[in-house]
Design a protein around this motif. Structure first.
Motif, PDB file in Angstrom:
ATOM      1  N   LEU A 190      96.328 100.113  -0.920  1.00 47.90           N
ATOM      2  CA  LEU A 190      96.738  99.824  -2.288  1.00 47.90           C
ATOM      3  C   LEU A 190      98.146  99.255  -2.318  1.00 47.90           C
ATOM      4  O   LEU A 190      98.423  98.283  -3.037  1.00 47.90           O
ATOM      5  CB  LEU A 190      96.638 101.081  -3.149  1.00 47.90           C
ATOM      6  CG  LEU A 190      97.005 100.918  -4.619  1.00 47.90           C
ATOM      7  CD1 LEU A 190      96.129  99.877  -5.307  1.00 47.90           C
ATOM      8  CD2 LEU A 190      96.896 102.267  -5.330  1.00 47.90           C
ATOM      9  N   GLY A 191      99.037  99.818  -1.542  1.00 47.03           N
ATOM     10  CA  GLY A 191     100.404  99.295  -1.483  1.00 47.03           C
ATOM     11  C   GLY A 191     100.441  97.866  -0.964  1.00 47.03           C
ATOM     12  O   GLY A 191     101.126  97.005  -1.516  1.00 47.03           O
ATOM     13  N   ARG A 192      99.690  97.609   0.087  1.00 49.20           N
ATOM     14  CA  ARG A 192      99.658  96.269   0.686  1.00 49.20           C
ATOM     15  C   ARG A 192      99.086  95.244  -0.292  1.00 49.20           C
ATOM     16  O   ARG A 192      99.668  94.171  -0.489  1.00 49.20           O
ATOM     17  CB  ARG A 192      98.824  96.329   1.966  1.00 49.20           C
ATOM     18  CG  ARG A 192      98.652  95.001   2.657  1.00 49.20           C
ATOM     19  CD  ARG A 192      97.898  95.137   3.944  1.00 49.20           C
ATOM     20  NE  ARG A 192      96.570  95.719   3.743  1.00 49.20           N
ATOM     21  CZ  ARG A 192      95.791  96.109   4.733  1.00 49.20           C
ATOM     22  NH1 ARG A 192      96.185  96.010   5.981  1.00 49.20           N
ATOM     23  NH2 ARG A 192      94.596  96.599   4.475  1.00 49.20           N
ATOM     24  N   ALA A 193      97.976  95.577  -0.926  1.00 45.56           N
ATOM     25  CA  ALA A 193      97.338  94.635  -1.857  1.00 45.56           C
ATOM     26  C   ALA A 193      98.172  94.455  -3.116  1.00 45.56           C
ATOM     27  O   ALA A 193      98.264  93.337  -3.644  1.00 45.56           O
ATOM     28  CB  ALA A 193      95.929  95.107  -2.193  1.00 45.56           C
ATOM     29  N   GLU A 207     104.961  98.894  -8.039  1.00 43.79           N
ATOM     30  CA  GLU A 207     103.880  99.636  -7.389  1.00 43.79           C
ATOM     31  C   GLU A 207     104.048  99.742  -5.866  1.00 43.79           C
ATOM     32  O   GLU A 207     103.918 100.835  -5.319  1.00 43.79           O
ATOM     33  CB  GLU A 207     102.527  99.012  -7.733  1.00 43.79           C
ATOM     34  CG  GLU A 207     101.336  99.765  -7.201  1.00 43.79           C
ATOM     35  CD  GLU A 207     100.889 100.908  -8.087  1.00 43.79           C
ATOM     36  OE1 GLU A 207      99.777 101.397  -7.885  1.00 43.79           O
ATOM     37  OE2 GLU A 207     101.654 101.344  -8.969  1.00 43.79           O
ATOM     38  N   PRO A 208     104.332  98.664  -5.160  1.00 44.81           N
ATOM     39  CA  PRO A 208     104.458  98.785  -3.697  1.00 44.81           C
ATOM     40  C   PRO A 208     105.554  99.761  -3.259  1.00 44.81           C
ATOM     41  O   PRO A 208     105.351 100.525  -2.308  1.00 44.81           O
ATOM     42  CB  PRO A 208     104.780  97.359  -3.239  1.00 44.81           C
ATOM     43  CG  PRO A 208     104.258  96.483  -4.320  1.00 44.81           C
ATOM     44  CD  PRO A 208     104.436  97.265  -5.586  1.00 44.81           C
ATOM     45  N   GLU A 209     106.667  99.774  -3.952  1.00 45.30           N
ATOM     46  CA  GLU A 209     107.750 100.703  -3.603  1.00 45.30           C
ATOM     47  C   GLU A 209     107.342 102.145  -3.881  1.00 45.30           C
ATOM     48  O   GLU A 209     107.626 103.047  -3.086  1.00 45.30           O
ATOM     49  CB  GLU A 209     109.018 100.366  -4.380  1.00 45.30           C
ATOM     50  CG  GLU A 209     109.667  99.075  -3.950  1.00 45.30           C
ATOM     51  CD  GLU A 209     110.864  98.708  -4.807  1.00 45.30           C
ATOM     52  OE1 GLU A 209     111.427  99.602  -5.481  1.00 45.30           O
ATOM     53  OE2 GLU A 209     111.228  97.520  -4.808  1.00 45.30           O
ATOM     54  N   ARG A 210     106.687 102.377  -4.996  1.00 44.95           N
ATOM     55  CA  ARG A 210     106.227 103.720  -5.342  1.00 44.95           C
ATOM     56  C   ARG A 210     105.228 104.220  -4.303  1.00 44.95           C
ATOM     57  O   ARG A 210     105.292 105.372  -3.853  1.00 44.95           O
ATOM     58  CB  ARG A 210     105.593 103.708  -6.737  1.00 44.95           C
ATOM     59  CG  ARG A 210     105.170 105.078  -7.238  1.00 44.95           C
ATOM     60  CD  ARG A 210     104.441 104.986  -8.581  1.00 44.95           C
ATOM     61  NE  ARG A 210     103.165 104.305  -8.477  1.00 44.95           N
ATOM     62  CZ  ARG A 210     102.035 104.891  -8.025  1.00 44.95           C
ATOM     63  NH1 ARG A 210     102.046 106.134  -7.631  1.00 44.95           N
ATOM     64  NH2 ARG A 210     100.913 104.211  -7.985  1.00 44.95           N
ATOM     65  N   ILE A 211     104.323 103.349  -3.905  1.00 47.90           N
ATOM     66  CA  ILE A 211     103.304 103.729  -2.933  1.00 47.90           C
ATOM     67  C   ILE A 211     103.928 103.965  -1.560  1.00 47.90           C
ATOM     68  O   ILE A 211     103.557 104.912  -0.852  1.00 47.90           O
ATOM     69  CB  ILE A 211     102.182 102.679  -2.892  1.00 47.90           C
ATOM     70  CG1 ILE A 211     101.381 102.779  -4.194  1.00 47.90           C
ATOM     71  CG2 ILE A 211     101.296 102.860  -1.670  1.00 47.90           C
ATOM     72  CD1 ILE A 211     100.369 101.698  -4.394  1.00 47.90           C
ATOM     73  N   GLU A 212     104.881 103.131  -1.177  1.00 46.93           N
ATOM     74  CA  GLU A 212     105.591 103.324   0.102  1.00 46.93           C
ATOM     75  C   GLU A 212     106.241 104.706   0.134  1.00 46.93           C
ATOM     76  O   GLU A 212     106.160 105.424   1.126  1.00 46.93           O
ATOM     77  CB  GLU A 212     106.643 102.234   0.273  1.00 46.93           C
ATOM     78  CG  GLU A 212     107.463 102.358   1.532  1.00 46.93           C
ATOM     79  CD  GLU A 212     106.838 101.681   2.728  1.00 46.93           C
ATOM     80  OE1 GLU A 212     107.250 102.009   3.851  1.00 46.93           O
ATOM     81  OE2 GLU A 212     105.953 100.828   2.553  1.00 46.93           O
TER      82      GLU A 212
END
Length: 139
Positions: A106-109, A118-123
């Motif tokens: 999910l982070g990558r996509a 979103e990517p930072e939150r997921i990381e």
């Protein structure tokens, strides 16, 4: 000082999801995740596999959608198994890997489609779950 008091100072216990032996068996026999997911829609592992397959084929939006479902199914499972929104989700425990793989996907996509936060939150979520998970997934 009691052991219970010490545990509370150290933070929540790791969450360990239950194994999915039927799914592992079907995958080991060569069945496709796409064929299994209709019978096992709560399995983060199957959704993560679909997200990874879509990503490998260049289908970014499909990967995002599959990963999003796997992430939400995983959150449901984590909560059913005592997770309260924080605490370790160890990669070493194989049944946790489906959720962690879906989270990573999910982070990558989300980064690939240009989501801002979103990517930072997921990381951060992935790292907080298990700092070794990202390297294990990428390795």
């Amino acid at each position: 000082m009691s052991d219970e008091f010490r545990k509370n100072l150290m933070g929540p216990e790791p969450t360990l999801l239950p194994a999915e032996p039927e799914i592992y068996q079907h995958l080991a026999l060569g069945q496709e995740a796409l064929d299994l997911v209709a019978k096992h829609p709560t399995s983060s592992l199957l959704w993560a596999i679909l997200a990874e397959e879509a990503w490998a084929e260049g289908r970014t939006i499909d990967s995002y959608a599959y990963a999003r479902v796997g992430y939400h199914r995983g959150l449901d499972s984590l909560r059913r198994n005592g997770w309260r929104g924080a605490g370790p989700i160890p990669w070493e425990h194989e049944p946790n890997r489906g959720f962690l793989r879906a989270l990573y996907s999910l982070g990558r996509a989300s980064a690939a489609i240009g989501e801002a936060e979103e990517p930072e939150r997921i990381e951060k979520f992935l790292n907080d779950s298990d700092p070794a998970a990202k390297a294990a997934i990428e390795g």
